[in-house]
Design an enzyme around this catalytic site. Structure first.
Site, PDB file in Angstrom:
ATOM      1  N   GLY A  11       0.822  -1.206   0.000  1.00 50.09           N
ATOM      2  CA  GLY A  11       0.000   0.000   0.000  1.00 50.09           C
ATOM      3  C   GLY A  11       0.852   1.251   0.000  1.00 50.09           C
ATOM      4  O   GLY A  11       1.898   1.301   0.654  1.00 50.09           O
ATOM      5  N   ALA A  22      15.583  10.505  -1.059  1.00 47.17           N
ATOM      6  CA  ALA A  22      16.750  10.394  -0.180  1.00 47.17           C
ATOM      7  C   ALA A  22      17.687   9.285  -0.646  1.00 47.17           C
ATOM      8  O   ALA A  22      18.912   9.470  -0.667  1.00 47.17           O
ATOM      9  CB  ALA A  22      16.288  10.125   1.258  1.00 47.17           C
ATOM     10  N   ARG A  72       0.661  -5.444  -6.329  1.00 52.24           N
ATOM     11  CA  ARG A  72       0.758  -6.749  -5.675  1.00 52.24           C
ATOM     12  C   ARG A  72       1.354  -7.735  -6.673  1.00 52.24           C
ATOM     13  O   ARG A  72       1.176  -7.597  -7.882  1.00 52.24           O
ATOM     14  CB  ARG A  72      -0.622  -7.236  -5.234  1.00 52.24           C
ATOM     15  CG  ARG A  72      -1.411  -6.216  -4.416  1.00 52.24           C
ATOM     16  CD  ARG A  72      -0.822  -5.994  -3.045  1.00 52.24           C
ATOM     17  NE  ARG A  72      -1.616  -5.048  -2.268  1.00 52.24           N
ATOM     18  CZ  ARG A  72      -1.292  -4.625  -1.062  1.00 52.24           C
ATOM     19  NH1 ARG A  72      -0.178  -5.058  -0.479  1.00 52.24           N
ATOM     20  NH2 ARG A  72      -2.057  -3.762  -0.411  1.00 52.24           N
ATOM     21  N   GLY A 102       5.930  -2.251   3.697  1.00 51.50           N
ATOM     22  CA  GLY A 102       5.544  -2.819   4.984  1.00 51.50           C
ATOM     23  C   GLY A 102       5.929  -4.276   5.111  1.00 51.50           C
ATOM     24  O   GLY A 102       6.850  -4.765   4.438  1.00 51.50           O
ATOM     25  N   ASP A 103       5.199  -4.985   5.948  1.00 49.77           N
ATOM     26  CA  ASP A 103       5.523  -6.362   6.293  1.00 49.77           C
ATOM     27  C   ASP A 103       5.638  -7.269   5.068  1.00 49.77           C
ATOM     28  O   ASP A 103       6.618  -7.994   4.911  1.00 49.77           O
ATOM     29  CB  ASP A 103       4.445  -6.897   7.246  1.00 49.77           C
ATOM     30  CG  ASP A 103       4.703  -8.335   7.661  1.00 49.77           C
ATOM     31  OD1 ASP A 103       5.472  -8.534   8.610  1.00 49.77           O
ATOM     32  OD2 ASP A 103       4.130  -9.251   7.038  1.00 49.77           O
ATOM     33  N   THR A 125       4.289   2.547   5.944  1.00 49.62           N
ATOM     34  CA  THR A 125       2.896   2.129   5.981  1.00 49.62           C
ATOM     35  C   THR A 125       2.151   3.034   6.944  1.00 49.62           C
ATOM     36  O   THR A 125       2.668   3.343   8.022  1.00 49.62           O
ATOM     37  CB  THR A 125       2.734   0.664   6.418  1.00 49.62           C
ATOM     38  OG1 THR A 125       1.360   0.408   6.737  1.00 49.62           O
ATOM     39  CG2 THR A 125       3.586   0.324   7.625  1.00 49.62           C
ATOM     40  N   ASP A 127      -0.204   2.277   8.735  1.00 51.82           N
ATOM     41  CA  ASP A 127      -0.711   1.506   9.866  1.00 51.82           C
ATOM     42  C   ASP A 127       0.198   1.556  11.085  1.00 51.82           C
ATOM     43  O   ASP A 127      -0.246   1.247  12.196  1.00 51.82           O
ATOM     44  CB  ASP A 127      -0.908   0.039   9.460  1.00 51.82           C
ATOM     45  CG  ASP A 127      -1.854  -0.112   8.285  1.00 51.82           C
ATOM     46  OD1 ASP A 127      -2.822   0.681   8.214  1.00 51.82           O
ATOM     47  OD2 ASP A 127      -1.641  -0.997   7.441  1.00 51.82           O
ATOM     48  N   ASP A 129       2.492  -0.481  12.009  1.00 50.98           N
ATOM     49  CA  ASP A 129       2.387  -1.812  12.617  1.00 50.98           C
ATOM     50  C   ASP A 129       3.637  -2.667  12.447  1.00 50.98           C
ATOM     51  O   ASP A 129       3.580  -3.894  12.511  1.00 50.98           O
ATOM     52  CB  ASP A 129       1.188  -2.564  12.022  1.00 50.98           C
ATOM     53  CG  ASP A 129       1.296  -2.752  10.510  1.00 50.98           C
ATOM     54  OD1 ASP A 129       2.206  -2.168   9.886  1.00 50.98           O
ATOM     55  OD2 ASP A 129       0.455  -3.480   9.950  1.00 50.98           O
ATOM     56  N   MET A 169      -8.450   3.300   9.415  1.00 52.74           N
ATOM     57  CA  MET A 169      -7.651   2.168   8.948  1.00 52.74           C
ATOM     58  C   MET A 169      -6.636   1.743  10.015  1.00 52.74           C
ATOM     59  O   MET A 169      -6.639   2.257  11.128  1.00 52.74           O
ATOM     60  CB  MET A 169      -6.971   2.515   7.622  1.00 52.74           C
ATOM     61  CG  MET A 169      -7.963   2.796   6.487  1.00 52.74           C
ATOM     62  SD  MET A 169      -7.195   3.340   4.949  1.00 52.74           S
ATOM     63  CE  MET A 169      -6.952   1.764   4.149  1.00 52.74           C
ATOM     64  N   ARG A 171      -5.322  -1.865   9.693  1.00 54.71           N
ATOM     65  CA  ARG A 171      -5.280  -3.340   9.644  1.00 54.71           C
ATOM     66  C   ARG A 171      -5.523  -3.908  11.044  1.00 54.71           C
ATOM     67  O   ARG A 171      -6.548  -3.642  11.651  1.00 54.71           O
ATOM     68  CB  ARG A 171      -3.938  -3.832   9.061  1.00 54.71           C
ATOM     69  CG  ARG A 171      -3.768  -3.540   7.605  1.00 54.71           C
ATOM     70  CD  ARG A 171      -2.787  -4.483   6.931  1.00 54.71           C
ATOM     71  NE  ARG A 171      -1.528  -4.615   7.631  1.00 54.71           N
ATOM     72  CZ  ARG A 171      -0.578  -5.470   7.274  1.00 54.71           C
ATOM     73  NH1 ARG A 171      -0.743  -6.265   6.218  1.00 54.71           N
ATOM     74  NH2 ARG A 171       0.550  -5.533   7.952  1.00 54.71           N
ATOM     75  N   ALA A 186     -11.976  12.040  21.410  1.00 54.87           N
ATOM     76  CA  ALA A 186     -13.076  11.080  21.256  1.00 54.87           C
ATOM     77  C   ALA A 186     -13.555  10.574  22.610  1.00 54.87           C
ATOM     78  O   ALA A 186     -12.768  10.411  23.546  1.00 54.87           O
ATOM     79  CB  ALA A 186     -12.627   9.904  20.389  1.00 54.87           C
ATOM     80  N   LYS A 213     -24.596  16.144  27.965  1.00 57.54           N
ATOM     81  CA  LYS A 213     -23.855  16.076  26.705  1.00 57.54           C
ATOM     82  C   LYS A 213     -24.782  15.584  25.602  1.00 57.54           C
ATOM     83  O   LYS A 213     -25.465  14.572  25.756  1.00 57.54           O
ATOM     84  CB  LYS A 213     -22.657  15.129  26.849  1.00 57.54           C
ATOM     85  CG  LYS A 213     -21.693  15.157  25.676  1.00 57.54           C
ATOM     86  CD  LYS A 213     -20.464  14.328  26.008  1.00 57.54           C
ATOM     87  CE  LYS A 213     -19.480  14.286  24.865  1.00 57.54           C
ATOM     88  NZ  LYS A 213     -18.953  15.616  24.524  1.00 57.54           N
ATOM     89  N   ARG A 243     -24.702   8.219  13.491  1.00 57.32           N
ATOM     90  CA  ARG A 243     -24.219   8.230  12.112  1.00 57.32           C
ATOM     91  C   ARG A 243     -22.837   7.560  12.065  1.00 57.32           C
ATOM     92  O   ARG A 243     -22.105   7.554  13.059  1.00 57.32           O
ATOM     93  CB  ARG A 243     -24.112   9.658  11.577  1.00 57.32           C
ATOM     94  CG  ARG A 243     -25.454  10.374  11.468  1.00 57.32           C
ATOM     95  CD  ARG A 243     -26.291   9.804  10.336  1.00 57.32           C
ATOM     96  NE  ARG A 243     -27.502  10.586  10.133  1.00 57.32           N
ATOM     97  CZ  ARG A 243     -28.648  10.375  10.769  1.00 57.32           C
ATOM     98  NH1 ARG A 243     -28.729   9.399  11.679  1.00 57.32           N
ATOM     99  NH2 ARG A 243     -29.710  11.122  10.516  1.00 57.32           N
TER     100      ARG A 243
END
Length: 319
Positions: A11, A22, A72, A102-103, A125, A127, A129, A169, A171, A186, A213, A243
């Site tokens: 991704g 670089a 891919r 990424g991984d 990535t 993520d 992760d 997002m 993953r 939040a 609230k 929503r």
């Protein structure tokens, strides 16, 4: 070493272009030739390879996505596909490869290294992760995109006195949800690492209602489940007007933040240094703002750790 190759895979992530820049300019600084491989491992197999010059990477540091494109490639998971890639690298006289991704991208780099071709991984990535680095290229930009969306959604949530579920997002990792939820104020954050059940969220919503609230923001990591389904469950349990917004791929686009541009520049340049030092099968990372490197085997056998102290803090601040 006289020739280095660079590709992006998996991704796309904001800052990949800064990393390509670089790598290219660091190579040229050291009198190395550098070759860009288009469309990831598929392009490697197909021989979609071109020499990069200083001008080739001009005016791309501010652009999202990847100049080298990404794709891919199932064929590269096979021995035959990997050998085709090595044959193409040898054909162009490339002696080392830098893989930005990424991984999954790193697993391809590991397979090439095991076949005797030196590779270095640069983590990119949204993520965040990947083990062995505090931050991955693209995470900060995606985070700021989410925060901007939260701020805008809160305006309409306030105006219409609604509860909003925002699916982000990541993953199987909760970093995007956790950091954006904390920064966006939040009321509830749901991440794969520490899943709350529905009743926990309902309790916080009712507690807010009791003190007057009228609106709430709930951040849901995609690794937890569907935002649409969770929104339905919230409405059924509370009868609050609810929503759902699924931010989707908007999180992967846009100009990289200053933080991502600097991170990409540091990691990309360090990857070249590692190849010149004779290292292979390793990933460059950033820990406590210091550049580090780890073997890909260590990266795969470890798991990125989400900061659960931040998760506890988010609950304390959303009382």
């Amino acid at each position: 070493m006289k020739r280095v190759g660079v590709l992006t895979s998996g991704g796309d992530a904001p800052g990949m272009n800064a990393a390509i820049r670089a790598v290219t300019r660091k190579c040229i600084y050291h009198n190395l030739e550098v070759y860009g491989i288009k469309n990831g491992y598929q392009g490697l197999i197909d021989g979609s390879i071109e020499k990069l010059e200083i001008g080739s990477v001009g005016d791309i540091i501010q652009r999202g996505g990847t100049k080298l494109f990404s794709a891919r490639c199932e064929e590269f998971k096979t021995d035959e596909g990997q050998q085709k890639g090595i044959d193409q690298l040898n054909k162009f006289g490339i002696e080392g490869l830098i893989v930005i991704g990424g991984d999954g991208s790193f697993r391809g780099a590991q397979m090439l290294t095991r076949k005797g071709f030196p590779c270095i991984g640069v983590p990119a990535t949204i993520d965040n992760d990947i083990a062995g680095t505090d931050f991955t290229i693209g995470f900060d930009t995606a985070l700021n995109t989410i925060i901007e969306a939260i701020d805008k959604i809160r305006d309409t949530a306030t105006s219409h006195e609604r509860t909003y579920v925002i699916e982000v997002m990541g993953r199987d990792a909760g970093d995007l949800a956790l950091w954006s939820g904390l920064a966006g104020g939040a009321e509830s954050i749901l991440i794969p690492e520490e899943q709350d059940d529905l009743e926990d969220v309902v309790v916080r919503l009712r507690r807010g209602q009791e003190r007057g609230k009228k609106h709430s923001i709930i951040i849901l990591a995609e690794g937890v489940g569907s935002g649409i389904e969770f929104g339905k469950r919230i409405k059924e349990a509370t009868n609050l007007e609810t929503r759902v917004t699924v931010l989707g791929h908007i999180q992967r686009g846009g100009p990289p933040t200053a933080s991502d541009r600097v991170l990409a520049s540091r990691l990309g340049a360090k990857a070249v240094d590692m190849l010149l030092a004779g290292k292979a099968g390793r990933m460059v990372g950033l820990e406590r703002n210091e550049l580090v490197d780890h073997s890909l085997e260590t990266v795969f056998s470890s798991k990125h750790k989400t900061n659960l102290d931040m998760y506890s803090l988010s609950k304390e601040l959303s009382i």
